[in-house]
Design an enzyme around this catalytic site. Structure first.
Site, short mmCIF file in Angstrom:
data_model
loop_
_atom_site.label_atom_id
_atom_site.label_comp_id
_atom_site.label_asym_id
_atom_site.label_seq_id
_atom_site.Cartn_x
_atom_site.Cartn_y
_atom_site.Cartn_z
CB CYS A 2 -0.92 0.01 1.22
SG CYS A 2 -1.89 -1.49 1.41
N GLY A 76 2.37 -2.84 4.36
CA GLY A 76 3.22 -3.99 4.66
C GLY A 76 2.45 -5.25 4.96
CB SER A 363 12.77 -11.17 -4.13
OG SER A 363 13.29 -10.53 -2.98
#
Length: 630
Positions: A2, A76, A363
């Site tokens: 966000c 988050g 990742s």
């Protein structure tokens, strides 16, 4: 993922400009295209853009407690929110949603400022507590999510996920911080807490800021640090097993999502390890994506394809045009300040590719900092051994003279390019590491700057960024530079790059290797398990031998780079001259035009390789054109 923004009157309860707050919020629309929300009351305005990941129908923000006295806007993921929810319910709190956002509100009510110590995840958030007349800002431990703020002369404090939202307020001065310019040309980015603007600050990782109405703005407070405390583990087999267990758990808690989820797969050790563990935890094939480069010197796609085949992933490959320099000006609008990591270009493209199929991607970022994978760690430890053999009174004059006399052989094989090594050996440990790290050495940065800028700097040098962190750094020379990178390069360069590139495409990126519990544990391993006989990430690679082939684990690290040197002598030749020798840079009064012209001429003639500093100047010129002159 966000975007958050806010306006807080630190002195009183002036009316909040709802139009300004809305413009600030919409300026970050890309961070959260699914939904927007605002709340305004005397002296405070909060706004939010939402990218829905968990509890798609709930979790609207700003989100309030039961009586509406506490509100939060948040960017988050809190991965342990289920456990915290159970604990808070037992303490008497009532929940209305299934989302992690509500945990923050009740955690603040229960534990106050200490709530941040209970959260496991990536986050930047702002809590408004009406009863206490308090605004509380916090950022996650490693700096995965950004938070910027600025105090204005009229007493208002602005905060936002990105600087561009702060710049919506015409009262905010756009004055350049000369020390930030020096930091930029030393590091290639501007480390926390500075930004390029004198009046805009970044809340550092693992820090919070508590503002009480009517009181002066305090300094941010640290609530965590990477411990580097010896955990006593010496048995390699035990470490391998525990490493896999801990990383698997960190991956597993990041698989919670109500939207499509996948992973980046470069073909390197870190991303391949994350995909391998994901595959063992997922019932369905993992969605993976990678980028293919035309230049074999930069192309890892064949290794990514092998891992994808081994784990039967749904793999997609996007080919990046080797001349993909149309992104140069786009990057300036993403980062809002000069940013010189050229791998931002392929990162932007891989995020664009991933977003076609998923909304969340895992990742492998953080593996090099955790496990000492960068080549510069090997060079640093080699230099440290030399420093230990030659006393300082002899080493400075001896290697200083060698550095001055040895020719700069950019065109030669690496073993013949000893000038920089001699210069580093003439310095102490910290100065030597900084010298190897810098885009331009101190003396050349001094020549790059105008007389006015050098006068404003008054002797300030970028190495002061390292010195600020040195007091808390561990004693071992390898752990010390890892610590410095975790405090500076990781947050300022790597995580900034990924956040802006992913958010430009409304893509959430999760980083299990930077789970703070995992980072704490890894930091306590013996340094020789990480870097041994010039092999970086050794214990990580050995732990993954059951999961990945040897040539994936032990091949030479390639990186995620673009062929800048060839660009600047070929297709970008005229663009470089126009941008660097034209008004964009020269009218700033910050630079020495004769020195820049010499850099460009030497590079384009093939005499020297100045591609790093030319790229840095090019990105500064683009920032000046796209942001300052817009």
């Amino acid at each position: 993922m966000c975007g958050i923004v806010g306006i807080f009157d630190t002195r009183g309860t002036m009316s909040i400009d709802e139009g300004l707050l809305s413009r600030m919020n919409e300026r970050q629309f890309h961070r959260g295209p699914d939904e927007g929300g605002m709340h305004v009351e005397p002296g405070i305005g909060l706004a939010h853009r939402r990218l829905s990941i968990i509890d798609l129908s709930g979790g609207h923000q700003p989100l309030f407690n039961e009586d509406g006295s506490v509100a939060v806007v948040y960017n988050g993921e809190i991965y342990n929110f289920h456990e915290l929810t159970d604990e808070l319910i037992k303490a008497g709190h009532r929940f209305r949603t299934r989302c992690d956002t509500e945990v923050i509100v009740h955690a603040w009510e229960q534990w106050g400022e200490a709530c941040v110590e209970r959260f496991r995840g990536m986050f930047a958030f702002a809590i408004w507590d009406r009863n206490r007349q308090t605004l509380f800002l916090a950022r996650d431990r490693l700096g995965i999510k950004p938070l910027h703020y600025a105090q204005l002369p009229d007493g208002r404090l602005l905060f936002a996920s990105e600087i561009k939202s702060l710049l919506c307020d015409p009262v905010l001065p756009r004055e350049i911080d000369p020390c930030a310019v020096e930091d930029y040309f030393a590091f290639g980015y501007i480390p926390d807490p500075r930004s390029i603007f004198r009046h805009v600050h970044k809340l550092p990782p693992a820090h919070c800021l508590t503002l009480k109405r009517g009181e002066p703005l305090p300094a941010p407070r640290a609530y965590w640090d990477v411990p580097f405390a010896d955990n006593g583990l010496r048995d390699e087999d035990q470490v391998r097993r525990e490493l896999i267990e801990r990383l698997r758990e960190a991956v597993n808690i990041r698989l919670v999502s109500e939207v499509p989820l996948g992973a980046f797969l470069s073909g390197g050790v870190d991303s391949s390890a994350v995909v391998a563990l994901m595959a063992g935890l997922s019932e369905d094939p993992v969605n993976t994506c990678s980028i293919s480069f035309g230049d074999p010197a930069f192309n890892e796609s064949e290794y990514a394809a092998r891992v994808a085949q081994q784990y039967h992933t749904n793999h997609q490959v996007g080919e990046v045009n080797p001349d993909d320099f149309d992104l140069i000006d786009r990057l300036a609008t993403l980062y809002d300040e000069p940013y010189a990591d050229s791998s931002a270009m392929p990162t932007y493209r891989v995020c664009e590719l991933a977003k076609r199929r998923v909304t969340v991607a895992l990742s492998g970022d953080g593996g090099d900092e955790n496990f000492a994978g960068y080549r510069r760690y090997r060079w640093h430890m080699d230099e440290e051994r030399f420093r230990g053999l030659v006393p300082g009174w002899l080493r400075g004059p001896l290697f200083g003279a060698a550095g001055r006399l040895y020719p700069k052989l950019d065109w030669a094989p690496r073993y013949l390019r000893a000038k920089s090594t001699f210069q580093a050996l003439a310095r102490d440990s910290l100065e030597g590491y900084f010298h190897n790290f810098s885009i331009l050495p101190d003396a050349l940065r001094h020549q790059l700057y105008s007389a006015d800028l050098n006068r404003e700097l008054a002797g300030y040098r970028g190495i002061e960024v390292f010195r600020r962190h040195l007091e808390n750094a561990p004693d071992h020379p390898l752990s010390r530079v890892q610590y410095l990178d975790l405090k500076t390069y990781l947050a300022g360069d790597i995580l900034t790059k990924v956040d802006r590139a992913s958010m430009a495409h409304s893509l959430e990126v999760r980083v299990p290797v930077l789970d703070h519990k995992f980072v704490e544990w890894v930091s306590g391993l013996p340094p020789q398990m990480k870097l041994h006989k010039r092999e970086g990430k050794l214990i990580f690679k050995r732990a993954m031998e059951r999961y990945l082939p040897e040539d994936i684990l032990y091949r030479k690290k390639m990186g995620f780079a673009v062929p800048l040197a060839a660009w600047f002598r070929g297709p970008l030749r005229e663009k470089v001259r126009h941008s660097l020798l034209g008004p964009d840079l020269l009218d700033t009064g910050l630079f020495n035009p004769d020195f820049i012209r010499r850099l460009v001429d030497q590079h384009q003639s093939g005499q020297r390789d100045h591609s790093a500093v030319i790229w840095s100047l090019l990105m500064y010129a683009s920032f000046q054109r796209q942001i300052m002159n817009a």
